[in-house]
Design an enzyme around this catalytic site. Structure first.
Site, PDB file in Angstrom:
ATOM      1  N   GLU A  43       0.812  -1.230   0.000  1.00  0.00           N
ATOM      2  CA  GLU A  43       0.000   0.000   0.000  1.00  0.00           C
ATOM      3  C   GLU A  43       0.839   1.271   0.000  1.00  0.00           C
ATOM      4  O   GLU A  43       0.462   2.251  -0.637  1.00  0.00           O
ATOM      5  CB  GLU A  43      -0.951  -0.002   1.200  1.00  0.00           C
ATOM      6  CG  GLU A  43      -2.020  -1.086   1.093  1.00  0.00           C
ATOM      7  CD  GLU A  43      -3.053  -0.997   2.201  1.00  0.00           C
ATOM      8  OE1 GLU A  43      -3.716   0.036   2.310  1.00  0.00           O
ATOM      9  OE2 GLU A  43      -3.183  -1.963   2.969  1.00  0.00           O
ATOM     10  N   HIS A  46       9.277 -25.967   5.021  1.00  0.00           N
ATOM     11  CA  HIS A  46       8.622 -27.210   4.595  1.00  0.00           C
ATOM     12  C   HIS A  46       8.020 -27.090   3.202  1.00  0.00           C
ATOM     13  O   HIS A  46       7.297 -27.980   2.765  1.00  0.00           O
ATOM     14  CB  HIS A  46       7.554 -27.608   5.631  1.00  0.00           C
ATOM     15  CG  HIS A  46       8.146 -27.866   6.980  1.00  0.00           C
ATOM     16  ND1 HIS A  46       8.587 -29.113   7.393  1.00  0.00           N
ATOM     17  CD2 HIS A  46       8.439 -27.029   7.993  1.00  0.00           C
ATOM     18  CE1 HIS A  46       9.092 -29.036   8.605  1.00  0.00           C
ATOM     19  NE2 HIS A  46       9.020 -27.762   8.992  1.00  0.00           N
ATOM     20  N   LYS A  87     -13.166  -0.661  -4.437  1.00  0.00           N
ATOM     21  CA  LYS A  87     -14.311  -0.474  -3.522  1.00  0.00           C
ATOM     22  C   LYS A  87     -15.442   0.261  -4.252  1.00  0.00           C
ATOM     23  O   LYS A  87     -16.612  -0.107  -4.119  1.00  0.00           O
ATOM     24  CB  LYS A  87     -13.874   0.302  -2.272  1.00  0.00           C
ATOM     25  CG  LYS A  87     -13.022  -0.529  -1.330  1.00  0.00           C
ATOM     26  CD  LYS A  87     -12.742   0.196  -0.026  1.00  0.00           C
ATOM     27  CE  LYS A  87     -11.823  -0.663   0.847  1.00  0.00           C
ATOM     28  NZ  LYS A  87     -11.599  -0.128   2.163  1.00  0.00           N
TER      29      LYS A  87
HETATM   30  C1  F6R Z   1      -5.456   0.402   4.704  1.00  0.00           C
HETATM   31  C2  F6R Z   1      -6.583   0.218   3.857  1.00  0.00           C
HETATM   32  C3  F6R Z   1      -7.274  -1.074   3.770  1.00  0.00           C
HETATM   33  C4  F6R Z   1      -8.527  -1.041   4.647  1.00  0.00           C
HETATM   34  C5  F6R Z   1      -9.470  -2.178   4.285  1.00  0.00           C
HETATM   35  C6  F6R Z   1     -10.692  -2.226   5.160  1.00  0.00           C
HETATM   36  O1  F6R Z   1      -5.072   1.775   4.689  1.00  0.00           O
HETATM   37  O2  F6R Z   1      -6.990   1.165   3.262  1.00  0.00           O
HETATM   38  O3  F6R Z   1      -6.485  -2.187   4.050  1.00  0.00           O
HETATM   39  O4  F6R Z   1      -8.182  -1.087   6.003  1.00  0.00           O
HETATM   40  O5  F6R Z   1      -9.862  -2.038   2.955  1.00  0.00           O
HETATM   41  O6  F6R Z   1     -11.314  -0.980   5.266  1.00  0.00           O
HETATM   42  P1  F6R Z   1     -11.724  -0.452   6.704  1.00  0.00           P
HETATM   43  O7  F6R Z   1     -10.430  -0.334   7.464  1.00  0.00           O
HETATM   44  O8  F6R Z   1     -12.365   0.866   6.489  1.00  0.00           O
HETATM   45  O9  F6R Z   1     -12.632  -1.453   7.276  1.00  0.00           O
END
Ligand code: F6R
Length: 366
Positions: A252, A268, A361
């Site tokens: 990230e 292993h 997302k």
């Molecule tokens: C880390 C990041 C992701 C989120 C994950 C879940 O900066 O952006 O790994 O943590 O997509 O989202 P949340 O944390 O809002 O539940």
């Protein structure tokens, strides 16, 4: 192509690790400062969580399930690993839509989502409520907070002075420690957090942007990795959890492929994959600490010798002798957070934005 334009948004100017001012201005989201504040975050996060009213009773709890994804899930891995021997009730980390089949009214489920809107964690929360589990939510707001209010389940608010889930690890991880303490499953919970916070403040002073490469382990490791793909090894327990955090922070922050695996398991299987010459372009970082099993040292040495022909480069990173396993876990984490951020900046990558993750997302939300 849509993918190309998403990536282009994070391009930056390559900077020298020896130039603190340039590092500061290239780090547009202030990631280095956020990482340096991890100790303070742990303490504040603990106090907020510990003072949350109406946490459920630990009386009769037979299992704890920590549900959360990505930056909101890794705190569970770290805390579970740190207290694996101190907490005698089984603690399971669950990353997905569902919950383990054993969950019932004697199971405590902690649903953690920084945004409160992560669909997997919201689904797991709904399942926990429907199953009659004792449930606590941890978030900055979002759907989880709204559901908690509607259902009357305790909600721990996460301060929103940090806007990136992975940079809120102190708040999120400390909430889990505070819950284990408040329900009576972990003794002296705050003293573990205090020990970790002190260790982190000392470490931050040694590996921050102002320290030159010659005396700064995080910058030295980042410079050594260079353009290679990081492979992080950690021994079962806190170093395994920290290795996963290193991998995800390379992904990230530095926007690079990275891999993590655990000792002794990798002896292993994985070692057979590093055939003659296949390690060129990869950099192995082995995370070591005082609490590891005594056989790990022999394994690391033997593994390294046997893989000499693969072309892999090796380096070890060692946590200091810390007062608490939580301090060991979070010290390894802080080092990796700094290393991945330095790798990003040295490669001309802005550490903070995660355009591909955000695009995914958005796409799934329709
Ligand atoms: C880390 C990041 C992701 C989120 C994950 C879940 O900066 O952006 O790994 O943590 O997509 O989202 P949340 O944390 O809002 O539940």
């Amino acid at each position: 192509m849509a993918g190309t334009s998403v990536r282009a948004a994070s391009s930056n100017r390559v900077v020298s690790l020896e130039d603190p001012a340039a590092l500061g201005s290239a780090d547009r989201g202030g990631m280095l400062e956020l990482i340096a504040g991890l100790g303070g975050q742990l303490l504040r996060g603990f106090d907020i969580a510990a003072s949350t009213p109406a946490l459920p009773s630990g009386e009769g709890v037979r299992a704890v399930v920590l549900s959360g994804m990505g930056g909101s899930g890794i705190g569970g891995d770290l805390v579970r690993a740190a207290f694996g021997s101190a907490v005698t009730t089984p603690v399971v980390v669950s990353k997905g839509y569902d919950l383990p089949g054993f969950c019932d009214h004697d199971t405590l489920v902690v649903a953690t989502s920084f945004s409160g809107n992560t669909e997997e964690t919201v689904a797991a929360y709904r399942r926990a409520v429907a199953t009659g589990c004792r449930v606590i939510t941890v978030s900055t707001g979002g759907e989880l907070a709204a559901l908690s209010e509607a259902d009357g389940t305790p909600h721990i608010p996460v301060p929103s002075d940090v806007t990136l889930p992975r940079a809120a690890l102190g708040y999120l991880g400390a909430a889990v420690v505070a819950i284990l303490g408040a329900v009576g499953l972990l003794a002296e919970a705050r003293s573990h957090v205090e020990a970790a916070a002190h260790a982190l403040d000392r470490l931050a002073a040694r590996v921050g942007a102002g320290e030159p490469v010659g005396s700064n382990e995080a910058k030295a490791v980042a410079a050594w990795i260079g353009d290679r793909v990081p492979v992080v090894w950690g021994s079962l327990g806190v170093a395994e959890a920290a290795a996963m955090r290193w991998k995800t922070q390379f992904n990230e922050n530095a926007k690079t492929p990275a891999f993590a695996s655990a000792l002794p398991e990798l002896d292993h299987n994985e070692i057979e994959g590093w055939s003659e010459g296949s390690g060129e372009g990869f950099a192995v970082i082995a995370l070591r600490h005082e609490g590891e099993h005594p056989r790990v040292a022999a394994r690391v040495e033997a593994t390294r010798e046997l893989l000499a022909g693969s072309g892999l480069s090796f380096r070890e990173v060692r946590a200091g002798e810390e007062a608490s396993p939580l301090a060991t876990a979070f010290s390894l984490v802080m080092l990796g957070d700094f290393v991945s951020t330095y790798v990003a900046l040295a490669r001309g990558v802005d550490p903070s934005p995660i355009p591909v993750l955000s695009a995914l997302k958005d796409r799934l939300r329709g």
